[in-house]
Design a protein around this motif. Structure first.
Motif, short mmCIF file in Angstrom:
data_model
loop_
_atom_site.label_atom_id
_atom_site.label_comp_id
_atom_site.label_asym_id
_atom_site.label_seq_id
_atom_site.Cartn_x
_atom_site.Cartn_y
_atom_site.Cartn_z
N TYR A 65 0.02 2.81 -8.49
CA TYR A 65 -1.36 3.21 -8.18
C TYR A 65 -2.30 2.76 -9.30
O TYR A 65 -3.38 2.22 -9.05
CB TYR A 65 -1.45 4.73 -8.02
CG TYR A 65 -2.87 5.24 -8.04
CD1 TYR A 65 -3.65 5.25 -6.89
CD2 TYR A 65 -3.45 5.70 -9.22
CE1 TYR A 65 -4.96 5.71 -6.91
CE2 TYR A 65 -4.75 6.15 -9.26
CZ TYR A 65 -5.50 6.15 -8.11
OH TYR A 65 -6.80 6.59 -8.14
N SER A 66 -1.89 2.96 -10.55
CA SER A 66 -2.72 2.60 -11.70
C SER A 66 -3.02 1.10 -11.71
O SER A 66 -4.15 0.68 -11.98
CB SER A 66 -2.02 3.01 -12.99
OG SER A 66 -2.82 2.70 -14.12
N ASN A 90 -7.46 -4.17 0.81
CA ASN A 90 -6.09 -3.65 0.96
C ASN A 90 -5.78 -2.65 -0.14
O ASN A 90 -5.25 -1.56 0.10
CB ASN A 90 -5.11 -4.82 0.93
CG ASN A 90 -3.66 -4.39 1.03
OD1 ASN A 90 -3.10 -3.90 0.05
ND2 ASN A 90 -3.05 -4.57 2.19
N PHE A 91 -6.13 -3.01 -1.40
CA PHE A 91 -5.84 -2.13 -2.53
C PHE A 91 -6.57 -0.80 -2.38
O PHE A 91 -6.03 0.27 -2.65
CB PHE A 91 -6.23 -2.77 -3.86
CG PHE A 91 -5.79 -4.20 -4.00
CD1 PHE A 91 -4.61 -4.65 -3.43
CD2 PHE A 91 -6.57 -5.11 -4.71
CE1 PHE A 91 -4.21 -5.96 -3.56
CE2 PHE A 91 -6.17 -6.43 -4.84
CZ PHE A 91 -4.99 -6.86 -4.26
N VAL A 92 -7.82 -0.89 -1.96
CA VAL A 92 -8.65 0.30 -1.79
C VAL A 92 -8.03 1.25 -0.76
O VAL A 92 -7.93 2.46 -0.99
CB VAL A 92 -10.08 -0.10 -1.35
CG1 VAL A 92 -10.82 1.08 -0.76
CG2 VAL A 92 -10.87 -0.66 -2.54
N LEU A 93 -7.59 0.69 0.35
CA LEU A 93 -7.05 1.52 1.42
C LEU A 93 -5.69 2.11 1.07
O LEU A 93 -5.42 3.27 1.37
CB LEU A 93 -6.94 0.68 2.70
CG LEU A 93 -8.26 0.17 3.28
CD1 LEU A 93 -7.99 -0.72 4.49
CD2 LEU A 93 -9.17 1.33 3.67
N VAL A 94 -4.84 1.32 0.42
CA VAL A 94 -3.51 1.81 0.08
C VAL A 94 -3.56 2.94 -0.94
O VAL A 94 -2.94 3.98 -0.77
CB VAL A 94 -2.62 0.66 -0.45
CG1 VAL A 94 -1.33 1.21 -1.04
CG2 VAL A 94 -2.29 -0.31 0.68
N LYS A 95 -4.34 2.74 -2.01
CA LYS A 95 -4.32 3.76 -3.06
C LYS A 95 -4.95 5.06 -2.59
O LYS A 95 -4.60 6.14 -3.09
CB LYS A 95 -5.00 3.26 -4.33
CG LYS A 95 -6.49 3.09 -4.32
CD LYS A 95 -6.95 2.38 -5.60
CE LYS A 95 -8.47 2.29 -5.70
NZ LYS A 95 -9.07 3.58 -6.06
#
Length: 381
Positions: A65-66, A90-95
């Motif tokens: 996550y970090s 993608n990163f925004v949605l996954v985290k």
């Protein structure tokens, strides 16, 4: 973990389609700052896939996550991608679908809805005092001024954004005087503290963002319905980007005639009738060296404006100053690395930009001004 089929497809799309070409790495500021594959778009896509699998221990989940969270959301990976992916999204949605991301979403909603909490949050994490000293704060009291220019006879609405309602009130006041001196009438909309929802969107909470965007859009349209003009000048490149590009796609709402404040002001100064009046005022600044910083989400540079008035300048070579995403709040080392790369080997004594966030972060190392402050000082000093 992911019950929304549409969201599931959106999250899975990037890792499945990514061809691992690495073009995104050459444009990603965090990778260029650290040269670590884990903080490159390609590396983060691998990590997001592992998070999606749902079989990580709490320590691995936090570490992954970090690494996702160090993305500055500058969208350079999208611009570079040969197959049109949006890795940053993608990163925004996954985290957001981790327990840590839920806390960020809660924080984003609080600062987006409450002026007091916004002030407390940013005053705690950012060097607001240094920026205010650079600005020589005058308490927001500015007299009406005129440069006897030809009248434009336009009407615009100004959306100050979170920063304009709070730490940049003086800049918004100066903007009103500049507009009035050119014969442009203006009013603030919405009248009270409001946020476009960018922090909520960039936290990955799409449901809350959609609701926020729709309420915001309805509020704006309600206040402008009785006016002949619908032009809205947005104070900040990221907020203008969200309203023009993200609102229609992710929230299904649109607000017509959205301009970034600086683009509108530069457009006024380019009119021949006004140039004849203001050009002599720029002469005293031609011996100074300025450093221009183009924010991540700004569509165009300021080069043309500075060249047209014969001003000496150079550009920052790095695409992110270290403010973007949540770097200033949670990843200070990364933020510092990006800021140093932005300013390294640059001689300009004053940095001029169009992003409130960039200006505050850059002011930690150099004097920084919003383009509106810069133009006001030239016209009325």
């Amino acid at each position: 973990m992911f019950n929304d089929i549409e969201l599931k497809n959106k999250i899975l799309f990037d890792p499945e389609v990514c061809v691992k070409c690495g073009y995104c790495k050459s444009n990603c500021p965090t990778y260029l700052a650290k040269l670590d594959e884990r903080v490159s778009p390609r590396g983060r896509l691998v990590l997001s896939r592992k998070i999606y699998s749902g079989d990580l221990g709490i320590q691995d989940l936090f570490n992954f996550y970090s690494d996702l969270d160090t993305c500055s959301k500058c969208v350079e990976c999208e611009r570079a991608c040969p197959v049109g992916l949006k890795p940053w999204l993608n990163f925004v949605l996954v985290k957001n679908h981790t327990v840590f991301g839920k806390f960020e979403s809660l924080f984003a909603k609080l600062i987006s809805k409450n002026e007091i909490f916004f002030k407390l949050a940013f005053s705690s994490f950012m060097n607001i005092r240094r920026y205010r000293n650079d600005q020589k704060d005058q308490g927001g009291k500015f007299e009406s001024k005129s440069i006897n220019s030809s009248q434009i006879n336009d009407y615009v609405f100004v959306f100050p954004t979170c920063f304009g309602y709070t730490f940049f009130k003086n800049t918004i006041d100066k903007l009103g005087i500049i507009l009035k001196s050119f014969g442009v009438s203006s009013s603030v909309v919405p009248k009270d503290f409001a946020c476009c929802g960018a922090p909520i969107f960039l936290s990955g909470d799409l449901k809350s963002f959609r609701n926020h965007a729709r309420r915001f859009s309805e509020s704006v349209k309600k206040e402008i319905v009785d006016k002949k003009s619908g032009k809205i000048l947005v104070f900040g490149s990221t907020c203008a980007w969200v309203m023009k590009e993200i609102f229609p796609v992710e929230a299904g709402v649109s607000i017509s005639d959205v301009y970034e404040v600086s683009d509108y002001v530069v457009g006024l100064l380019s009119k021949q009738s006004i140039r004849q009046k203001v050009e002599p005022k720029f002469v005293s600044k031609k011996s100074r060296d300025f450093l221009l910083h183009k924010p991540c989400h700004r569509e165009s540079s300021l080069d043309g404006f500075f060249l047209s008035f014969g001003l000496n300048f150079e550009n920052t070579d790095f695409s992110c100053c270290g403010f973007g995403g949540s770097l200033m709040f949670k990843h200070w080392n990364m933020s510092d690395s990006l800021l140093l790369k932005t300013l390294e080997n640059k001689k300009g004594s004053i940095v001029v930009s169009t992003s409130p966030g960039c200006i505050i972060n850059i002011s930690r190392k150099k004097k920084a001004l919003h383009l509106v402050d810069f133009i006001y000082d030239i016209l009325f000093d």
